[in-house]
Write a protein that holds these residues in place. Sequence first.
Motif, mmCIF file in Angstrom:
data_model
loop_
_atom_site.group_PDB
_atom_site.id
_atom_site.type_symbol
_atom_site.label_atom_id
_atom_site.label_comp_id
_atom_site.label_asym_id
_atom_site.label_seq_id
_atom_site.Cartn_x
_atom_site.Cartn_y
_atom_site.Cartn_z
ATOM 1 N N TYR A 359 0.832 -1.209 0.000
ATOM 2 C CA TYR A 359 0.000 0.000 0.000
ATOM 3 C C TYR A 359 0.864 1.255 0.000
ATOM 4 C CZ TYR A 359 -3.263 -3.491 1.873
ATOM 5 O OH TYR A 359 -4.018 -4.609 2.078
ATOM 6 N N ALA A 362 -1.431 7.118 0.502
ATOM 7 C CA ALA A 362 -2.388 7.775 -0.395
ATOM 8 C C ALA A 362 -2.343 9.293 -0.234
ATOM 9 C CB ALA A 362 -3.798 7.266 -0.109
ATOM 10 N N THR A 363 -2.465 9.982 -1.350
ATOM 11 C CA THR A 363 -2.532 11.447 -1.334
ATOM 12 C C THR A 363 -3.986 11.889 -1.474
ATOM 13 O OG1 THR A 363 -2.287 11.576 -3.742
ATOM 14 C CG2 THR A 363 -0.258 11.603 -2.416
ATOM 15 N N GLU A 365 -5.236 13.670 -3.780
ATOM 16 C CA GLU A 365 -5.645 13.495 -5.180
ATOM 17 C C GLU A 365 -6.050 12.048 -5.457
ATOM 18 O OE1 GLU A 365 -2.822 14.913 -4.204
ATOM 19 O OE2 GLU A 365 -3.263 17.019 -4.650
ATOM 20 N N MET A 366 -5.289 11.090 -4.906
ATOM 21 C CA MET A 366 -5.594 9.665 -5.084
ATOM 22 C C MET A 366 -6.943 9.317 -4.463
ATOM 23 S SD MET A 366 -1.796 8.088 -4.287
ATOM 24 C CE MET A 366 -2.366 6.388 -4.162
ATOM 25 N N ALA A 369 -9.879 10.646 -6.566
ATOM 26 C CA ALA A 369 -10.091 9.939 -7.832
ATOM 27 C C ALA A 369 -10.480 8.469 -7.641
ATOM 28 C CB ALA A 369 -8.821 10.015 -8.684
ATOM 29 N N ALA A 370 -10.466 7.981 -6.385
ATOM 30 C CA ALA A 370 -10.708 6.555 -6.122
ATOM 31 C C ALA A 370 -12.180 6.208 -6.238
ATOM 32 C CB ALA A 370 -10.198 6.182 -4.733
ATOM 33 N N LEU A 376 -9.872 4.197 0.757
ATOM 34 C CA LEU A 376 -8.507 4.633 0.437
ATOM 35 C C LEU A 376 -7.997 5.691 1.420
ATOM 36 C CD1 LEU A 376 -6.268 4.065 -1.615
ATOM 37 C CD2 LEU A 376 -7.084 6.024 -2.948
#
Length: 447
Positions: A359, A362-363, A365-366, A369-370, A376
Amino acid sequence: MMLTAMIAVFLLGYSLIALEHPLRVNKAGTALLTGTILWVMYLYTGVATLPAIEGQLLESAGEIAETLIFLIGAMLTVELVDSHGGFSFITNRVSTKDKRRLLWLIATITFFLSAVLDNLTTSIVMVMLLRKLVGDPKERWVFGSVIIIAANSGGAWSPIGDVTTIMLWVRGNISTAATIPNLFLPSVVSALIPVLIASRYLKGDLVPPDTASASRADEGLTEKLPAKTKLTILILGVLCLLFVPVFKTITHLPPFMGILLGVGVLWIYMEIMYARSPIEERLKLPLSKVVHRIDGTTLLFFLGILLAVDALRHVGILSDFAYWLDKNVGNVYIVNLIIGTLSAIVDNVPLVAGAMGMYPVATAEMVAAASDPVYLSHFMQDGVFWQFLAYCAGVGGSMLIIGSAAGVVVMGLERINFIWYLRKISLLALIGYLAGAGVYILQNLLF
């Protein structure tokens, strides 16, 4: 087929280590044999070429050497302070003779000390202190077991208290500001409950150690040394140990470099002290003599166990299992509870390393968009997954005596029986582990 055989060999070796006392086969020999056989088997799996495996073996040897060198340095420092009567300043001030009160005192000191030092060094220091206070070896097993639990719990809430929290902290998965307030209460609970239950094993007053059994050299030396010199050695030794996390933070070099710096300072100080001292030559205990007192069996056991686990890690067995957990379980709390339980069987370092490899952090932005942004978000910096992983991997190792660095060291120093720990302590550690986990989950639901 070969991967299955490797798992079988590891489990067989693990069983022989567990049955060391009934079989009368030293666990260090079993661990070394298991680790070597697994690497030979890895060669014939076809997973990697010989040059690649040689590179992995050298990498593993380097990582293991870091741990062993650190352990040697910490043991030397503690042994040097002990042999020169430094710990007497502490033991002489422990006035209580009540076993239960001493148990709580030992647990409290260990819990907070392991947050500043690492749990490995803390365990060595506390066992050395314990030997000065408790004479009955079997009773020391109870105290030693509590040291293991308190050291692992104390190391879990501090970014520098455990190897796994250091890994997560250095890589940016967790931060100091969020880790301490979120993991402190669960860690306290995970230590508090086992100590509360363990105290029922102890009744009455302490039986002090038999002073007649102490070595003549130590007795003569401590009688000749002035109180001021003993105190100086104690302060210098403790400062050398406390300097290690500071050194790591400032230089970003591995902790074993910090402990070696401390040993060098102590060595030079002792040489100068003895050169100016009128003490007889036969009584002197410079570091060159103290080095022979280190328990080589514990070091070899460490080497064998870490070699065995690294073979499983490099062949992909641990990462495959982590992937299976993610695919079939998918709940961050349950996955981490399982990882924590596994950390009692195999070293928590490769388990955490496997989870970190699976893993990425996570940012924002991530997450945006998930397809499942809520899930996430658990993997962002200081997310639920990373914090709970730090707790579970650190505290879960207490459930078996060889499940953590602290457990392995105390087992080696005090010769604690694996089966005895399994029968008397493992359930206590499990209850504490689950209770602390429950507190963490409840915190997240409420706040």
